[in-house]
Design a protein around this motif. Structure first.
Motif, short mmCIF file in Angstrom:
data_model
loop_
_atom_site.label_atom_id
_atom_site.label_comp_id
_atom_site.label_asym_id
_atom_site.label_seq_id
_atom_site.Cartn_x
_atom_site.Cartn_y
_atom_site.Cartn_z
N TYR A 209 -4.83 5.19 -4.31
CA TYR A 209 -6.00 4.82 -5.11
C TYR A 209 -5.64 3.72 -6.11
O TYR A 209 -6.41 2.78 -6.31
CB TYR A 209 -6.53 6.05 -5.85
N ARG A 210 -4.45 3.84 -6.70
CA ARG A 210 -3.98 2.82 -7.65
C ARG A 210 -2.64 2.27 -7.17
O ARG A 210 -1.60 2.92 -7.30
CB ARG A 210 -3.83 3.41 -9.05
N LYS A 211 -2.69 1.08 -6.61
CA LYS A 211 -1.50 0.49 -6.00
C LYS A 211 -0.39 0.23 -7.02
O LYS A 211 0.79 0.15 -6.64
CB LYS A 211 -1.88 -0.85 -5.33
N ASP A 212 -0.76 0.10 -8.30
CA ASP A 212 0.25 -0.23 -9.31
C ASP A 212 1.07 0.97 -9.76
O ASP A 212 2.05 0.82 -10.49
CB ASP A 212 -0.42 -0.87 -10.53
N LEU A 213 0.66 2.17 -9.35
CA LEU A 213 1.38 3.37 -9.80
C LEU A 213 2.79 3.45 -9.21
O LEU A 213 3.75 3.71 -9.91
CB LEU A 213 0.60 4.63 -9.44
N GLY A 214 2.88 3.24 -7.90
CA GLY A 214 4.19 3.37 -7.27
C GLY A 214 4.22 2.80 -5.88
O GLY A 214 3.58 3.35 -4.97
N PRO A 215 4.96 1.70 -5.66
CA PRO A 215 5.04 1.12 -4.33
C PRO A 215 5.93 1.95 -3.41
O PRO A 215 6.83 2.66 -3.87
CB PRO A 215 5.67 -0.25 -4.58
N PRO A 216 5.69 1.88 -2.09
CA PRO A 216 6.57 2.57 -1.14
C PRO A 216 7.94 1.93 -1.09
O PRO A 216 8.12 0.78 -1.50
CB PRO A 216 5.83 2.43 0.19
N VAL A 217 8.90 2.65 -0.60
CA VAL A 217 10.28 2.17 -0.46
C VAL A 217 10.61 2.14 1.02
O VAL A 217 10.70 3.19 1.66
CB VAL A 217 11.28 3.06 -1.22
N GLY A 218 10.77 0.95 1.57
CA GLY A 218 11.03 0.83 3.00
C GLY A 218 12.41 0.26 3.27
O GLY A 218 13.25 0.13 2.37
#
Length: 460
Positions: A209-218
């Motif tokens: 919902y809020r992309k700025d909260l936590g990006p994925p780690v790939g």
């Protein structure tokens, strides 16, 4: 003098003492002793009544604290501290990061599952939060995670240690209500897993919902993922030993806890545990154990007075006489726990209220001899006791993240500030607030589907 009315006034005074900051252990012991003095002085006179009250207040804590079941509390707590000082928690977090980091809010999800794994070897929520505040929050901030979100995930994830065995708070519940420790520990396993999954789902939903909260780690290959598993296996091995030995009856919970502590000690020594670290683990475990035992001693004096005043029996009879839906009354009781949890710590809240609420819930179900067919909640008295134990411990988790006394939030903020991270207590409380909704959903699921709680104990 009506001793029942006296017990009501003294119980009110007890709540006032706790709210103004008196430690639960000392407040309950003081109120219990005063109540015993009033009760026996009225029956035996001043001198004999005082002596009888003093003898009873001195004998009850000793007789109850020497219970065999209580001896597993220090071993369960020691397992967690040894695992931390051995560095096993870092391996667990790294494995979780590589396997689920690709999800939205991936490090948050990894933190939830890592805290769940560590909770399975640690009986203390505060210790779990403190450990992962040092490990997970710096990693999340480094990758651009919102600081409130990062701190809230750690504070909420730490509460899983209250439910997932080995849980010290479940042992305390079992002692107070005189139920099987082994069955209660097994009963917490599936609800703990369900709670962790709901937490993870909430983290993913918030991050989407809020992309700025936590990006994925790939960027992790399958080889890197599998190479991280051996470091996490020691903790999983200890969990297997504890649960398997209790489940198949090869060991009592106390023996399983001692065996688990011994295995973790060997693993810690293999990882290069130093004397200073071992001393630190032993001291921390001793401090937490003494705190818990002191609270139990104090509340047992208070419980003995309540028994003479017949307050629990009267309250249970009143609850049973109410012409309302049993589930509505249960929700009212749980609502009271939400309010109390804002002003009291989890263990103190439970040992203070269970002498009254537990008999009331058993009466609500139909009494101690009710059959499953005739029970209002569809469970035997023993099943109701185990089910209510898991529900009420889950409610106790709420008080660890709700203001103004949420202990996990203060611990996370304290550790963050010690590591010079820009996180205040207010940030942690705000970050943890969405997990209140997740806990409410978990409680609703456990009430709607009690089989989640009762399936494993039924196989014991």
């Amino acid at each position: 003098m009506d001793i029942f009315n006296v017990s009501l006034w003294l119980s009110g005074l007890l709540i006032v003492l706790v709210l103004i900051g008196v430690r639960v252990a000392f407040a309950t012991a003081f109120i219990g002793f005063v109540g015993l003095c009033i009760f026996f002085m009225e029956k035996q006179g001043f001198d004999r009544g005082l002596v009888t009250a003093m003898k009873l207040a001195g004998q009850v804590p000793h007789s109850k604290s020497t219970t065999y079941s209580l001896s597993l509390i220090p071993t369960f707590i020691l397992i967690g501290y040894l695992a931390y000082y051995a560095g096993l928690t870092r391996f667990l977090f790294e494995a979780a990061k590589r396997w689920v980091g690709w999800l939205p809010g991936g490090l948050g999800v990894a933190t939830v599952f890592a805290t769940a794994g560590f909770a399975a070897v640690s009986g203390a929520s505060v210790a779990t939060s403190a450990v992962f505040a040092r490990i997970a929050i710096p990693e999340m901030l480094k990758l651009g995670y919102d600081k409130r979100f990062a701190a809230g995930v750690v504070a909420a994830g730490g509460t899983l240690a209250s439910l997932i065995p080995p849980s010290a708070i479940l042992v305390i519940y079992a002692i107070i209500v005189e139920q099987s420790v082994g069955k209660l520990l097994l009963a917490g396993f599936l609800p703990g897993a369900v709670s962790a999954i709901i937490y993870a789902g909430l983290v993913i939903g918030l991050a989407r919902y809020r992309k700025d909260l936590g990006p994925p780690v790939g960027g992790f290959t399958w080889g890197e993922r599998f190479s991280a598993l051996p470091g996490a296996l020691p903790i999983l091995f200890v969990v297997f030993i504890i649960v398997y030995s209790i489940y198949f009856g090869w060991a009592t919970p106390t023996e399983a806890g001692a065996l688990g502590a011994f295995v973790v000690l060997l693993m810690a020594l293999w990882q290069g545990l130093r004397w200073g670290q071992l001393k630190g683990a032993l001291m921390e475990a001793a401090k937490l154990t003494v705190m818990i035992f002191t609270m139990i001693w104090g509340v047992l004096i208070y419980v003995r007075f309540l028994g003479f005043a017949k307050l629990p029996e009267t309250f249970a009879d009143w609850i049973g006489s109410l012409d309302q839906s049993p589930y509505l009354i249960l929700l009212m009781i749980l609502g009271a726990y939400v309010i109390l949890g804002m002003f009291m710590d989890a263990i103190g809240m439970l040992i203070l209220t269970l002498p009254v609420t537990f008999p009331a819930v058993i009466a609500l179900n139909g009494g101690p001899d009710v059959t499953r067919e005739a029970a209002a909640l569809g469970m035997t008295a023993e099943e109701c006791a185990i089910w209510f134990g898991i529900i009420v411990v889950k409610m106790a988790e709420l008080c660890l993240i709700t203001p103004p006394i949420g202990l996990n939030c203060f611990v996370v903020a304290g550790v963050a500030q010690d590591n010079k991270l820009p996180i205040s207590v207010q940030d942690v409380f705000r970050g943890a607030s969405p997990f209140f909704v997740a806990d409410v959903i978990t409680v609703a699921v456990l009430i709607a589907f009690p089989g989640i709680v009762l399936w494993l104990p039924s196989l014991l």
